[in-house]
Scaffold this motif. Structure first.
Motif, PDB file in Angstrom:
ATOM      1  N   ALA A 176      -1.253  -0.137  -9.595  1.00  0.00           N
ATOM      2  CA  ALA A 176      -2.534  -0.831  -9.453  1.00  0.00           C
ATOM      3  C   ALA A 176      -2.340  -2.231  -8.873  1.00  0.00           C
ATOM      4  N   MET A 177      -1.296  -2.928  -9.315  1.00  0.00           N
ATOM      5  CA  MET A 177      -1.022  -4.261  -8.793  1.00  0.00           C
ATOM      6  C   MET A 177      -0.673  -4.219  -7.311  1.00  0.00           C
ATOM      7  N   GLU A 184      -1.690  -2.023  -5.191  1.00  0.00           N
ATOM      8  CA  GLU A 184      -2.941  -1.745  -4.481  1.00  0.00           C
ATOM      9  C   GLU A 184      -3.753  -3.031  -4.324  1.00  0.00           C
ATOM     10  N   ASN A 185      -3.776  -3.872  -5.377  1.00  0.00           N
ATOM     11  CA  ASN A 185      -4.488  -5.147  -5.296  1.00  0.00           C
ATOM     12  C   ASN A 185      -3.853  -6.065  -4.252  1.00  0.00           C
ATOM     13  N   VAL A 186      -2.506  -6.073  -4.202  1.00  0.00           N
ATOM     14  CA  VAL A 186      -1.806  -6.864  -3.196  1.00  0.00           C
ATOM     15  C   VAL A 186      -2.184  -6.378  -1.795  1.00  0.00           C
ATOM     16  N   GLN A 207       1.556  -1.276 -14.932  1.00  0.00           N
ATOM     17  CA  GLN A 207       0.484  -1.036 -13.964  1.00  0.00           C
ATOM     18  C   GLN A 207       0.922  -1.446 -12.554  1.00  0.00           C
ATOM     19  N   MET A 262       2.475 -10.994  -8.954  1.00  0.00           N
ATOM     20  CA  MET A 262       1.672  -9.801  -9.236  1.00  0.00           C
ATOM     21  C   MET A 262       2.555  -8.580  -9.473  1.00  0.00           C
ATOM     22  N   ILE A 318      -4.892  -4.762  -0.822  1.00  0.00           N
ATOM     23  CA  ILE A 318      -6.284  -5.107  -0.511  1.00  0.00           C
ATOM     24  C   ILE A 318      -6.394  -6.583  -0.140  1.00  0.00           C
ATOM     25  N   SER A 319      -5.743  -7.443  -0.938  1.00  0.00           N
ATOM     26  CA  SER A 319      -5.800  -8.883  -0.682  1.00  0.00           C
ATOM     27  C   SER A 319      -5.219  -9.238   0.679  1.00  0.00           C
ATOM     28  N   GLN A 324      -7.301  -8.087   3.640  1.00  0.00           N
ATOM     29  CA  GLN A 324      -8.423  -8.997   3.876  1.00  0.00           C
ATOM     30  C   GLN A 324      -7.949 -10.267   4.577  1.00  0.00           C
ATOM     31  N   ARG A 357       0.825  -1.209   0.000  1.00  0.00           N
ATOM     32  CA  ARG A 357       0.000   0.000   0.000  1.00  0.00           C
ATOM     33  C   ARG A 357       0.863   1.265   0.000  1.00  0.00           C
TER      34      ARG A 357
END
Length: 406
Positions: free
Chosen positions: A351-352, A354-356, A348, A339, A358-359, A362, A277
């Motif tokens: 963006a990747m 950010e996906n890491v 990107q 990723m 978020i994952s 969680q 992040r």
């Protein structure tokens, strides 16, 4: 040092007043003028500013939190987006601040900006409240002319940090309270209850069972050598903390933590979420990759992972990608490496990342919840076993005494 009462006008033309301890009236005027306050009246007071005064107690209670910084950042982004000039925005923030420390900090930042300093340079003078990450993101926003967007991203980042911290603290409160409560109860039983109960049976001449004798021995040691045991425990704790703060101790402890079942994986997840992040936020804000990695390594909270990032930074400077040195370290999961590699190839990366983030946030939430669910029955079982041992130690002599009487 004498204490002076003063009245004056701030940069917005509003009345201000307060108490300040300084060498002289001229020194007071100079200090307040540097903060943008025009003094209209000064009188020497009879108060003595002591460490236990109401003023100091108020300041101690009004410490600045991460939530305060997040709120200031959000408000500043809103004001700038509405077209309000930076100095005027800080005037509004200063007037609205309800904590003296925040008010003084914002006033000083406003003064420096008004004198021609950049916002990043002014914030850098207050490292206690604004981290290197914060300052560098603001600097990138000023350079790119996109300060409002960067401040909004900073707000989202700070809110995510606050939420994660709250979940971790919330998960730890219950086990810690249970352990403390159980320790106090067992200490009371061993020092007061067991000696009195067992003395009754000793007076009857009955031989105590092995379990009872063992607990009585523990109780006798606590009562007879408490003045040695408790200072020794405190000294051991101090020694451990001192060792852990040393460079060698910190590294060994961080390596050990990563290998502990359940806890190690949770620590790794939290660090990876922070890494992804923060790096994504910095890159999106225009901070160069090498500088961003230099900032990111300071928020991981684990020496081993910091070493991995430092090594990756060196390899990237020599022309290598981000994914390869992270993969060689063996500390980052394959999915994260995959990723990041895809993000680099596709352009990107932000963006990747950010996906890491978020994952892994969680997964962190799920793991914290699972640990909380598991810890509750474990703590209850441990306390139940401890209580059962004490009860058996007391009941066995009673049963023996009844048999002797019968």
């Amino acid at each position: 040092m004498p204490v002076f009462r003063y009245k004056g006008l701030n940069a917005a033309g509003k009345d201000v007043k307060g108490i300040l301890d300084t060498d002289s009236k001229s020194s007071l005027r100079a200090n307040l003028q540097a903060k943008g306050i025009f003094v209209t009246d000064v009188s020497e007071g009879k108060e003595k500013l002591k460490s236990n005064s109401d003023v100091d107690i108020k300041k101690m209670l009004e410490f600045v939190t991460l939530r305060d910084i997040s709120l200031i950042t959000r408000q500043l982004a809103t004001l700038l987006r509405a077209g309000i000039p930076l100095v005027e925005a800080f005037n509004a923030l200063t007037d609205q601040a309800d904590k003296d420390e925040i008010k003084n900090t914002l006033s000083d930042v406003r003064r420096q900006v008004n004198e021609g300093s950049s916002l990043a340079a002014a914030l850098k003078e207050h490292p206690k409240h604004f981290s290197d990450l914060y300052v560098n993101m603001v600097k990138a926003g000023e350079t790119s002319g996109n300060l409002e967007t960067v401040l909004q991203r900073l707000t989202e980042f700070l809110d995510a940090q606050i939420e994660l911290r709250s979940k971790i603290v919330g998960a730890m409160i219950y086990p810690i309270l249970m352990m403390a409560f159980g320790f106090v109860i067992m200490l009371l039983l061993f020092t007061f209850v067991i000696p009195k109960v067992t003395q009754i049976f000793k007076d009857q001449g009955a031989e105590l069972p092995l379990l009872t004798r063992f607990l009585v021995g523990v109780s006798d040691v606590l009562l007879g050598y408490w003045f040695i045991i408790f200072p020794l425990m405190a000294l051991s704790l101090w020694g451990f903390i001192t060792w852990k703060k040393s460079p060698k101790g910190t590294r060994l402890w961080d390596l050990y933590i990563l290998k502990v079942p359940l806890i190690g994986s949770l620590v790794r997840m939290i660090a990876i979420a922070r890494f992804a992040r923060t790096l994504g936020t910095l890159l999106s804000s225009g901070v160069p990759l090498l500088q961003a990695l230099d900032i990111v390594k300071d928020i991981l909270g684990n020496t081993r992972l910091v070493e991995v990032i430092e090594d990756a930074r060196t390899q990237i400077r020599e022309g290598e990608s981000i994914a390869q040195p992270l993969k060689r370290s063996g500390e980052f999961p394959p999915l994260v490496i995959h990723m990041i590699a895809i993000g680099e190839k596709s352009g990107q990366l932000e963006a990747m990342l950010e996906n890491v983030a978020i994952s892994y946030n969680q997964q962190t939430d799920a793991k914290i919840e699972a640990l909380t669910v598991v810890l509750e029955p474990i703590m209850i079982i441990i306390m139940g076993i401890g209580a059962a041992v004490v009860v058996f130690a007391i009941m066995l002599p009673i049963l023996q005494l009844n048999q002797m009487v019968g």
